[in-house]
Design an enzyme around this catalytic site. Sequence first.
Site, PDB file in Angstrom:
ATOM      1  N   ASN A   1     -19.517 -17.351 -10.248  1.00 36.18           N
ATOM      2  CA  ASN A   1     -19.191 -16.195  -9.417  1.00 36.18           C
ATOM      3  C   ASN A   1     -17.847 -15.645  -9.868  1.00 36.18           C
ATOM      4  OD1 ASN A   1     -21.329 -16.042  -7.142  1.00 36.18           O
ATOM      5  ND2 ASN A   1     -20.797 -18.219  -7.251  1.00 36.18           N
ATOM      6  N   GLU A   2     -17.911 -14.674 -10.768  1.00 38.99           N
ATOM      7  CA  GLU A   2     -16.717 -14.118 -11.379  1.00 38.99           C
ATOM      8  C   GLU A   2     -16.005 -13.153 -10.423  1.00 38.99           C
ATOM      9  OE1 GLU A   2     -15.561 -15.333 -13.922  1.00 38.99           O
ATOM     10  OE2 GLU A   2     -16.981 -15.664 -15.555  1.00 38.99           O
ATOM     11  N   PRO A   3     -14.764 -12.739 -10.756  1.00 37.11           N
ATOM     12  CA  PRO A   3     -14.054 -11.767  -9.923  1.00 37.11           C
ATOM     13  C   PRO A   3     -14.925 -10.544  -9.621  1.00 37.11           C
ATOM     14  CG  PRO A   3     -12.571 -12.623 -11.575  1.00 37.11           C
ATOM     15  CD  PRO A   3     -13.918 -13.216 -11.871  1.00 37.11           C
TER      16      PRO A   3
END
Length: 645
Positions: free
Chosen positions: A174-176
């Site tokens: 879950n990236e920025p």
Amino acid sequence: MKSALEIKPDISYKSAGKFEETRFEKIHNEIFKNSAEASIIVAQEIAQLIRSKQEKNKSCVLGLATGSSPIKVYEELVRMHRDEGLSFENVITFNLDEYYPMTRENNQSYHYFMHQHLFNHIDIKPENVNIPDGTVSIDELNQYCIDYEMNIKNAGGLDFQLLGIGRTGHVGFNEPGSHINSGTRIITLDHITRVDASSDFNGIDNVPKRAITMGVSTIMRSKRIVLMAWGQNKADIIKRTIQGDISSEVPATFLQNHANATFVLDQSAASELTRFKTPWLVGECIWTQELKSKAIVWLCQKTKQSILKLTDRDYNNNGMSDLLAQEGSAYDLNINMFNVLQHTITGWPGGKPNTDDSHRPERANPAKKRVILFSPHPDDDVISMGGTFSKLIKQGHDVHVVYQTSGNIAVTDDEALKFAEVCSDFVTDENTKINFKSVIEFLNNKSENQIDSLEVRKLKGLIRRRESYAATRYIGLKDENTHFLDLPFYETGQVKKNPLGPDDIAIVKEIIARIKPHQVFAAGDLADPHGTHEVCLNAIFAAMKQLKPEKYMDDCWLWLYRGAWHEWDIHEIDMAVPLSPSEVLLKRHAILYHQSQKDRVMFQGNDSREFWVRAEDRNKNTAVLYDDLGLAEYEAIEAFKRFDY
């Protein structure tokens, strides 16, 4: 029954209702001396949960992570299964993520990772193992992700979720920008995430750009969450996550709203938290000499003043009024600190003969010392302490450089092919131990993720070896004082190494016993992204501990240098060795003899600069820091910390 990690520390509350020392922190965290100790505690909590579920005849649903952080947890779970009869028959697992596209057989897949580190060694039922499938067609992927979520729900939800954290603040992948309501889905990987993975894939071009990941909401529904982080390179993101505001720019901050989440950290990962970095800002301190040094250097940097210019007001306005009251005046504090730092500086790293050494970092006697310079890879010696190395030789000490690993995996295929073709032009197969024709054939036909053949690894190791000889000769060292250990733990042909073993320790022990050194220099740079430095240092610690009863070890001092990734903070430095402009240039040229590590560095981590540039910038920056504090101005400084083993 609560686990050890769920029990809050027994610290009295202040009137504001918060722990004084953790008042800036928004997530419960536990700090351990090292990752091995912490991993055992986490594994014990998981085992306790499994057993409690077995007693109730219920399934235990675990969410599992990959990467370097959980490896020791899995090792301990395997040990408990083997030695203590811990059964996994009632366990159902769901992995967080998988690269996309990615086949199960690929040794970079998380399917491969989980079976290698855990599933192949325990009695879990194969049908109870769930790992995102990186081969699902793009047309079917949306439904696949929905089904993955449904499978978790049908299993009763996640009882326990194990997490790591990326430098972007991602949990899972879950990236920025990930939303708190996000579910299992395909996602595009952040550039930083791909850079961090690039060495595993032999270059960023080979790292997949997408991945399947559990969503933030999936993770947040877990009944219990433990996030683990080890090492200095995680310290900044840990501080942002634990002390910062909740933001999708740092997805891990969503965990602040989870009712039963704990961060398990080693001391390095926790080092940027306010209570460790600047404890005087959260409450009264026990002012040890080290803490005083740390605080006064910080105060100088904050106020942009040299040590001798600090005033009573500077101390009082920055949380150090109790230190000021204890010491009497800023004048006394400043003079004492100035002297402490000044006494670290020496141009005689082996000790200056026939002088009073009471205020010098090294002993005057014996005037000629036997010195071992341990180098984890065949270039850390000149990168980290090339100037000091040269001084020790010029000042008449009996210096031995000891390369602990062959460094063969850091040689590119193109570089090896170039050498093999040159050798093939001049040498017949009968006159060499390497069949260069077979090497050339192998490299020209090498498939993705294929492990190098033994002959290719031998060639790459020889390339690093000959570069090392060239560099040490340039420094002024005799060939007979250059040693190559080729420690067995390293020789896997892969980025992933074997654990440190008795054979490794015995080899290190033998070289120390043979030379009987007065000084040992070793790499204390544990920010090395693949852990080779840490394993090599542990081998030295273990060997020196075993040798401690020997009489000659009474006179042996251990000095730690830092490498290409991180430098000692000023307050940690016990010996600062100034370099002249000509010595800086000598060091640069010595590093450049390692041509296979120039231009296209395979394992440079998240810093795109070449190693010689990193080293030079770091040494010059240390000199600037000393200058800013009001001490003498030098071109560059190499720094060392003495370690009592």
